[in-house]
Design an enzyme around this catalytic site. Structure first.
Site, PDB file in Angstrom:
ATOM      1  N   CYS A 124       0.819  -1.226   0.000  1.00  0.00           N
ATOM      2  CA  CYS A 124       0.000   0.000   0.000  1.00  0.00           C
ATOM      3  C   CYS A 124       0.849   1.272   0.000  1.00  0.00           C
ATOM      4  CB  CYS A 124      -0.927  -0.004   1.210  1.00  0.00           C
ATOM      5  SG  CYS A 124      -1.884  -1.518   1.330  1.00  0.00           S
ATOM      6  N   HIS A 253      -3.011   6.708   2.847  1.00  0.00           N
ATOM      7  CA  HIS A 253      -3.508   5.447   2.293  1.00  0.00           C
ATOM      8  C   HIS A 253      -4.895   5.177   2.873  1.00  0.00           C
ATOM      9  CE1 HIS A 253      -4.132   1.379   1.290  1.00  0.00           C
ATOM     10  NE2 HIS A 253      -3.802   0.889   2.471  1.00  0.00           N
ATOM     11  N   ASN A 283     -10.314  -0.436   0.284  1.00  0.00           N
ATOM     12  CA  ASN A 283      -8.852  -0.360   0.305  1.00  0.00           C
ATOM     13  C   ASN A 283      -8.315  -0.858  -1.040  1.00  0.00           C
ATOM     14  OD1 ASN A 283      -6.108  -0.811   0.668  1.00  0.00           O
ATOM     15  ND2 ASN A 283      -6.339  -1.592   2.760  1.00  0.00           N
TER      16      ASN A 283
END
Ligand code: UT7
Length: 331
Positions: A124, A253, A283
């Site tokens: 990520c 993020h 996500n």
């Protein structure tokens, strides 16, 4: 086509260089997977998922190269350049089309390029890692670099698992990173500071074996994420000689709104100054920060001269913070 066959980069006379994020683009696949859809597979509820994560829906389908290409084409158009001007393609992804080769060369090919093209795997944090690597390549004489974050996490997510199935989705975001000459244009964009880090002690809190779906210790990921965000954001602020008040927009993020809230509390950051798209994307790992950046620009949340902080964190563990002063090309 440009000759990229090992030509030495031009390093003479570039002076202190800056960088502009000259164009941003985003892509999401059409198919929506809502929280209600998930209740048909697992014992959960829209209310629980929203309250515990901040996620309302995520997108599935598409390919990493296809989404990359769509985002890249939009970024190229937004920058007002021709694809042939791109010197390098960096594709941050944890879900490439193939185990071998990387996905970046196929994306470059579709854009008519034979320049350097490689995948960057830092989960990520990948797109922020890519930004910092691109800044270094600009210092070697490159002029325009395409930095993409793209994921098709649906192929490595078990949507019948209560822990991971509620979180992950697909998407892509791309940026044209352009070298500026700070000597000639002191108001150009600039990477003011960054912090890249990792701690391989935590490999097993979020991982996938080859060909398998992700396994996660959600509580531990949550705990570690809050710790590294606090640390990395402070390191980057200190390196730039800035305080929280100097930051106009924070783009973290997009993992879980509660992670952001917990980290922000200690750092004194405000949610009002934070760009979030988590509610409608879930996500999307390496794609999440450029997706949120694209949305922030679309909503006029970034002005010329603003200072923007990108904070990535995720599997590895890896983390990456970059503080970027926007040049004169924002809204
Ligand atoms: O890029 C980084 C990617 N990873 C992350 O961001 C993950 C970070 N961690 C998390 O987001 C959270 O740990 C989760 C959202 C995954 C889970 O939330 P949690 O608060 O840690 O839940 P838990 O596993 O501690 O479970 C708490 C309760 C349990 O019920 P009891 O025992 O208290 O009655 C679970 O059975 O919530 C229950 N539960 C659920 N209920 C409805 C766990 N998962 C679910 C679910 N729906 N999907």
């Amino acid at each position: 086509m440009k000759d990229h066959s090992g030509a030495a980069p031009v390093t003479e006379g570039i002076g202190p260089w800056g960088m502009n994020l000259a164009g941003i683009g985003a892509a999401l696949p059409d198919q929506v997977l809502t929280n209600d859809d998930l209740t048909e597979k697992i014992e959960t509820s829209d209310e629980w998922i929203r309250e515990r994560t901040g996620i309302g829906e995520r997108r599935i389908g598409g390919t990493t190269s296809g989404l990359s290409l769509e985002a890249a084409r939009k970024a190229i158009a937004a920058a007002g350049i021709d694809a042939s001007e791109i010197d390098q393609v960096i594709l941050a992804t944890t879900s490439p089309d193939y185990r071998l080769p990387g996905t970046a060369p196929a994306v470059a090919h579709e854009l008519g390029l034979q320049c350097g093209a490689f995948d960057l795997q830092a989960a990520c944090s990948g797109w922020v890692y890519g930004l910092v690597v691109a800044n270094g390549l600009l210092g070697q004489g490159m002029k325009k670099i395409l930095v993409i974050g793209a994921e098709t996490l649906d192929k490595m997510t078990d949507y019948s698992d209560r822990g991971t199935g509620i979180l992950f989705g697909n998407g892509a975001g791309a940026a044209i990173v352009e070298r500026t000459d700070l000597g000639q244009d002191p108001n150009g964009g600039q990477l003011l500071s960054w912090d890249l880090g990792s701690n391989g002690e935590f490999v097993r809190i979020l991982y996938a074996e080859h060909g398998d779906t992700m396994l996660m210790d959600g509580k531990e990921v949550f705990r570690q994420a809050v710790t590294v965000i606090r640390h990395s954001a402070q390191v980057a602020l200190d390196r730039a000689g800035l305080t929280v008040d100097d930051i106009d927009l924070i783009i973290p993020h997009q993992a879980n709104i509660r992670i952001v809230e917990a980290a922000w509390k200690k750092l004194g950051f405000s949610l009002d100054k934070t760009a979030m798209v988590l509610e409608r994307t879930g996500n999307t790992s390496a794609a999440s920060i450029p997706l949120a950046l694209d949305n922030a620009l679309e909503n006029g949340r970034i002005k010329s001269g603003d200072t923007v902080m990108f904070i990535g964190f995720g599997a590895g563990m890896t983390w990456a913070t970059a503080i970027f002063k926007w040049g004169t090309n924002a809204s």
